[in-house]
Design a protein around this motif. Structure first.
Motif, PDB file in Angstrom:
ATOM      1  N   THR A 161       0.811  -1.010   0.185  1.00  0.00           N
ATOM      2  CA  THR A 161       0.303   0.068  -0.133  1.00  0.00           C
ATOM      3  C   THR A 161       0.958   1.135   0.149  1.00  0.00           C
ATOM      4  OG1 THR A 161      -1.075  -1.546   1.157  1.00  0.00           O
ATOM      5  CG2 THR A 161      -1.767   1.033   1.672  1.00  0.00           C
ATOM      6  N   ASP A 162       1.622   1.488   0.767  1.00  0.00           N
ATOM      7  CA  ASP A 162       3.088   2.360   0.825  1.00  0.00           C
ATOM      8  C   ASP A 162       3.086   2.637  -0.903  1.00  0.00           C
ATOM      9  OD1 ASP A 162       2.301   2.757   3.770  1.00  0.00           O
ATOM     10  OD2 ASP A 162       4.332   1.793   4.317  1.00  0.00           O
ATOM     11  N   THR A 195       0.942   4.050  -3.083  1.00  0.00           N
ATOM     12  CA  THR A 195       0.278   5.538  -2.306  1.00  0.00           C
ATOM     13  C   THR A 195       1.590   6.436  -2.926  1.00  0.00           C
ATOM     14  OG1 THR A 195      -1.020   4.784  -0.361  1.00  0.00           O
ATOM     15  CG2 THR A 195       0.137   7.522  -0.432  1.00  0.00           C
ATOM     16  N   ARG A 196       3.171   6.124  -3.036  1.00  0.00           N
ATOM     17  CA  ARG A 196       3.845   7.083  -3.327  1.00  0.00           C
ATOM     18  C   ARG A 196       4.032   7.131  -4.512  1.00  0.00           C
ATOM     19  NH1 ARG A 196       6.980   3.276   0.291  1.00  0.00           N
ATOM     20  NH2 ARG A 196       7.726   2.359  -1.559  1.00  0.00           N
ATOM     21  N   TRP A 240       1.144   6.942  -6.669  1.00  0.00           N
ATOM     22  CA  TRP A 240       0.726   8.088  -6.992  1.00  0.00           C
ATOM     23  C   TRP A 240       1.025   9.663  -6.316  1.00  0.00           C
ATOM     24  CZ3 TRP A 240      -1.729   6.518 -11.385  1.00  0.00           C
ATOM     25  CH2 TRP A 240      -1.655   5.477 -11.965  1.00  0.00           C
ATOM     26  N   ASN A 245      -0.079  10.373  -3.483  1.00  0.00           N
ATOM     27  CA  ASN A 245      -1.361  10.328  -2.241  1.00  0.00           C
ATOM     28  C   ASN A 245      -1.988  10.728  -3.185  1.00  0.00           C
ATOM     29  OD1 ASN A 245       0.370   9.928   0.279  1.00  0.00           O
ATOM     30  ND2 ASN A 245       1.316  11.993   0.061  1.00  0.00           N
ATOM     31  N   PRO A 264      -4.271   7.705  -5.760  1.00  0.00           N
ATOM     32  CA  PRO A 264      -4.191   7.144  -7.020  1.00  0.00           C
ATOM     33  C   PRO A 264      -5.998   7.341  -8.227  1.00  0.00           C
ATOM     34  CG  PRO A 264      -4.668   6.365  -5.073  1.00  0.00           C
ATOM     35  CD  PRO A 264      -4.314   8.042  -4.077  1.00  0.00           C
ATOM     36  N   TYR A 277      -8.119   1.494  -1.015  1.00  0.00           N
ATOM     37  CA  TYR A 277      -7.588   0.221  -1.590  1.00  0.00           C
ATOM     38  C   TYR A 277      -6.110  -0.206  -0.472  1.00  0.00           C
ATOM     39  CZ  TYR A 277      -3.452   4.376  -2.121  1.00  0.00           C
ATOM     40  OH  TYR A 277      -3.180   5.155  -1.223  1.00  0.00           O
TER      41      TYR A 277
END
Length: 156
Positions: free
Chosen positions: A29-30, A33-34, A36, A38, A40, A115
């Motif tokens: 997940t991290d 997030t990176r 996109w 923060n 997506p 997500y």
């Protein structure tokens, strides 16, 4: 060889339109997030590929915990099937692996809403952990070369 996995982010799963390709330090997940920044898109797909270098042959357990669908394939064989449009679900699978490098594909599909994606693996006698339990990376591994691959859930 780097200490990362090859990745392909697809902005439109229906058309296969690629948002970006590159390398990530983990399949999580991290990382999503990176990638996109923060923010997506509502729907997307991510495919991470790398090699798992097995030093002790035996039965290995793989797991994903995802919201929505995910899957893990080892050497082209699906080992974990956690596909579908669902909330956070964890699924596991087992496979016999011999010594040496094995191609790993971790696939994640986000169908909308929240997500989440994590994966892990471990030997039959050792549970999957929240820290690296073995070696994984992108590109073909050199003989005897090992690189860590982060995992983040515990197998049951």
């Amino acid at each position: 060889m780097g200490r990362r996995t090859s990745v392909r982010y697809v902005t439109n799963p229906a058309t296969g339109q690629t948002g970006r390709t590159g390398v990530d330090r983990d399949a999580s997940t991290d990382a999503i997030t990176r990638a996109w920044n923060n923010a997506p898109p509502e729907t997307f797909r991510v495919r991470w590929t790398g090699f798992l270098v097995v030093t002790q042959p035996g039965v290995y357990t793989f797991a994903t915990s995802s919201d929505d669908g995910s899957a893990v394939a080892i050497d082209g064989e699906r080992v974990v099937d956690n596909t579908g449009d669902h909330g956070l679900v964890t699924k596991t699978g087992r496979v016999q692996l011999g010594r040496g490098p094995h191609l790993v594909l971790v696939d994640y599909l986000q169908a909308g809403g929240l997500y989440a994606m994590t994966w892990s693996w471990g030997a039959r006698t050792l549970p999957c952990r929240r820290y690296p339990r073995g070696r994984c990376g992108h590109g073909a591994p050199a003989s005897g070369e090992r690189t860590p691959f982060a995992s983040s859930i515990r197998c049951s």
